[in-house]
Design a protein around this motif. Sequence first.
Motif, short mmCIF file in Angstrom:
data_model
loop_
_atom_site.label_atom_id
_atom_site.label_comp_id
_atom_site.label_asym_id
_atom_site.label_seq_id
_atom_site.Cartn_x
_atom_site.Cartn_y
_atom_site.Cartn_z
N THR A 43 -38.31 22.74 -2.88
CA THR A 43 -38.12 24.19 -2.84
C THR A 43 -37.45 24.69 -4.10
OG1 THR A 43 -36.02 23.91 -1.69
CG2 THR A 43 -37.98 24.23 -0.34
N GLY A 44 -36.82 23.80 -4.88
CA GLY A 44 -36.18 24.20 -6.12
C GLY A 44 -37.16 24.15 -7.27
N PRO A 45 -36.72 24.53 -8.48
CA PRO A 45 -37.61 24.53 -9.64
C PRO A 45 -37.88 23.13 -10.14
CG PRO A 45 -35.39 25.10 -10.28
CD PRO A 45 -35.37 24.99 -8.78
N HIS A 425 -23.94 31.41 -6.16
CA HIS A 425 -25.24 30.77 -6.20
C HIS A 425 -25.99 31.20 -7.45
CE1 HIS A 425 -25.65 34.61 -4.04
NE2 HIS A 425 -26.83 34.69 -4.63
N GLY A 426 -27.00 30.40 -7.81
CA GLY A 426 -27.74 30.69 -9.03
C GLY A 426 -29.19 30.33 -8.92
N PHE A 427 -29.75 29.83 -10.04
CA PHE A 427 -31.19 29.65 -10.13
C PHE A 427 -31.73 28.70 -9.07
CE2 PHE A 427 -29.98 25.74 -12.09
CZ PHE A 427 -31.08 24.91 -12.05
N LYS A 428 -30.96 27.68 -8.70
CA LYS A 428 -31.48 26.69 -7.77
C LYS A 428 -31.73 27.29 -6.39
CE LYS A 428 -30.77 21.93 -6.24
NZ LYS A 428 -29.88 20.75 -6.29
N GLU A 429 -30.77 28.08 -5.90
CA GLU A 429 -30.94 28.72 -4.60
C GLU A 429 -31.96 29.84 -4.63
OE1 GLU A 429 -26.94 26.84 -4.69
OE2 GLU A 429 -28.05 28.15 -6.05
N LEU A 430 -32.21 30.40 -5.80
CA LEU A 430 -33.14 31.53 -5.93
C LEU A 430 -34.56 31.09 -6.26
CD1 LEU A 430 -30.80 33.85 -8.02
CD2 LEU A 430 -31.37 34.11 -5.60
N ALA A 431 -34.75 29.80 -6.53
CA ALA A 431 -36.05 29.32 -6.96
C ALA A 431 -37.03 29.25 -5.80
CB ALA A 431 -35.92 27.96 -7.61
N HIS A 432 -38.30 29.30 -6.14
CA HIS A 432 -39.40 29.18 -5.19
C HIS A 432 -40.32 28.05 -5.64
CE1 HIS A 432 -38.49 32.87 -2.95
NE2 HIS A 432 -38.09 33.35 -4.11
N PRO A 433 -41.26 27.65 -4.81
CA PRO A 433 -42.23 26.64 -5.25
C PRO A 433 -43.12 27.13 -6.40
CG PRO A 433 -42.18 26.77 -2.86
CD PRO A 433 -41.39 27.93 -3.37
N GLU A 434 -42.91 28.35 -6.84
CA GLU A 434 -43.65 28.94 -7.98
C GLU A 434 -42.74 28.86 -9.19
OE1 GLU A 434 -46.98 29.63 -9.01
OE2 GLU A 434 -46.99 30.76 -7.13
N PHE A 438 -38.52 34.30 -9.98
CA PHE A 438 -37.25 34.47 -9.28
C PHE A 438 -37.14 35.90 -8.74
CE2 PHE A 438 -36.57 31.21 -12.47
CZ PHE A 438 -35.88 30.23 -11.78
N ILE A 439 -36.60 36.01 -7.54
CA ILE A 439 -36.20 37.30 -7.00
C ILE A 439 -34.68 37.37 -7.10
CG2 ILE A 439 -36.17 38.81 -4.98
CD1 ILE A 439 -38.63 37.34 -3.94
N VAL A 440 -34.16 38.43 -7.72
CA VAL A 440 -32.73 38.57 -7.91
C VAL A 440 -32.27 39.94 -7.40
CG1 VAL A 440 -32.73 37.05 -9.93
CG2 VAL A 440 -33.01 39.52 -10.25
N ARG A 461 -27.43 35.67 -14.78
CA ARG A 461 -26.88 34.79 -15.81
C ARG A 461 -27.40 33.37 -15.65
NH1 ARG A 461 -24.18 30.76 -16.71
NH2 ARG A 461 -23.83 30.44 -14.46
N SER A 462 -27.38 32.87 -14.41
CA SER A 462 -27.84 31.52 -14.14
C SER A 462 -29.35 31.39 -14.36
CB SER A 462 -27.49 31.12 -12.70
OG SER A 462 -28.02 29.86 -12.36
N VAL A 463 -30.13 32.35 -13.87
CA VAL A 463 -31.58 32.30 -14.01
C VAL A 463 -31.99 32.32 -15.48
CG1 VAL A 463 -33.70 33.64 -13.66
CG2 VAL A 463 -32.14 33.26 -11.75
N VAL A 464 -31.40 33.20 -16.26
CA VAL A 464 -31.77 33.29 -17.68
C VAL A 464 -31.34 32.04 -18.44
CG1 VAL A 464 -31.39 34.57 -19.81
CG2 VAL A 464 -31.81 35.81 -17.67
N ALA A 465 -30.19 31.48 -18.09
CA ALA A 465 -29.77 30.22 -18.72
C ALA A 465 -30.80 29.13 -18.46
CB ALA A 465 -28.40 29.80 -18.19
N TRP A 466 -31.34 29.08 -17.24
CA TRP A 466 -32.36 28.08 -16.93
C TRP A 466 -33.63 28.34 -17.74
CZ3 TRP A 466 -37.26 28.05 -14.64
CH2 TRP A 466 -37.75 26.78 -14.34
N LEU A 467 -34.04 29.60 -17.83
CA LEU A 467 -35.24 29.93 -18.61
C LEU A 467 -35.06 29.56 -20.08
CD1 LEU A 467 -36.20 33.42 -17.12
CD2 LEU A 467 -37.36 31.24 -16.75
#
Length: 495
Positions: A43-45, A425-434, A438-440, A461-467
């Motif tokens: 379920t995570g990225p 929480h950050g990118f991991k909890e917000l990630a989808h199988p896609e 991300f939905i924020v 902040r977390s999502v963009v750091a991952w990108l």
Amino acid sequence: MLGAMTSFIDLTPVGSDAPACGPGSDSACCDPAEAPLAAGLVTGPVAQPVGTGRLSTLPVAVIGAGPIGLAAAAHLHARGIDFVVLEKRDTPGAAVADWGHTRLFSPWEHLVDPVTKDLLEAAGWTHPKESRAPYGKELVEQYVTPLAELPVLAAHIRTGVEVLAVTREGMDRSRSRGRAEAPFVVRLRGASGEVRDETFRAVIDASGTWANPNPLGSNGLEPLGLDAVRDRIVPALPDVLGSDRARFAGKHVTVVGAGHSAANTLIALAGLARSEEGTRVSWLIRSPKAVRVTTAEDELEGRGALGSRVDELVVSGRIDLVPSFEIVAAEESPSGGVRLVGRDASGVSGGAVGEGGSGGGAAGGGAAESRVHDTDVVVVSTGFRPDLDMLRELRLDLDEVVEAPRALADMIDPNEHSCGTVSPHGFKELAHPEPGFFIVGMKSYGRAPTFLLKTGYEQVRSVVAWLAGDVESASRVELVLPETGVCSTVEGGCC
């Protein structure tokens, strides 16, 4: 008092020897690297952020130019990632402006993203007094608009552009091969009505929920017969003492919903009744008690005071509380107003997620007593839900109750958590199988009304750091939140 909430998230890479497309599948059906996504096992990225090969030449799409969308844009700029902000309305922050007459619960110290603060101050901006809670109009005028006007962001913001759908290039949600490497396709409708497709490296959906309110019916649907009286139904947070005054003066007004948006409207209506003869105020809820608006200790002082004021108005008789009323139908009343038809829920078990509880409908055994409530005008303050229609061709992993990302849902359940007890929480909890989607912001909370702007800023902040490929920073989520009692919110984060 403030307590530090720190969470360190481990990133578990997806190995190349992972199962192909699930137990018993032929490995030829899809690439091993994307197999866990197809099988629904992850379920995570994926281990590496998107952006290699062709994807690296494309911008990131940010949907929505509210405070969270603009914060995402600022973080993308700071990371040197090309981006486009797509805003349906004519101006950034337009949804917040809709309830601009309403005061936020949070003071300024919790309303400004750190990266946007640096950009603004470099351009000569002065931070408003941190201890003061502004009105929505002030948030737009003093923060959102100056931020959107910064040249480094303004050049990337498109207004009057509606996102109709998001998908992957050349594939619907059922196709797996090469999915992670395919660009996102965003279908847009421009201001002149033309429809076109554009490709993007990743998509950050910060479109919020303001435009998608919960229905009036207690079962999550519009009441039967509503069309006959729709002109007497008013959406949440009307400007009772301002532009909408004439609509309520001298009328019997019923507010439906048990959250803080309802409380704001009730207080304004009680004030109107003092100066406008014949104005009556009723508060209709489906629960036996208005537990969502309480006098519990709350570090956000404005929110605690709101609950106390409503309690006092009910006790004094200035607001007529109508509890345990489940709305089933609506029709014209004998006086030409609205008759709400329902049943007595005092002996019916069940509950729902969302302000006013319209998100789920009670469940219980046996028939309930039928009831009617006659009024002139109805204000629908039953909360909001995410618009998921435009995401039908994406692979989402959403909780079946809250409609938030599954890994986040238990953390934000309003039956268990207040704004301040939601874990960072950050990118991991917000990630989808896609991968790369991300939905924020408020939309990430689905139907849960416990969102804070400060939480949304940490999300982006977390999502963009991952990108950007900075997995270490993306995985280290640190956030300090105010300790709060039971809370609710209007779009944009009035908490």
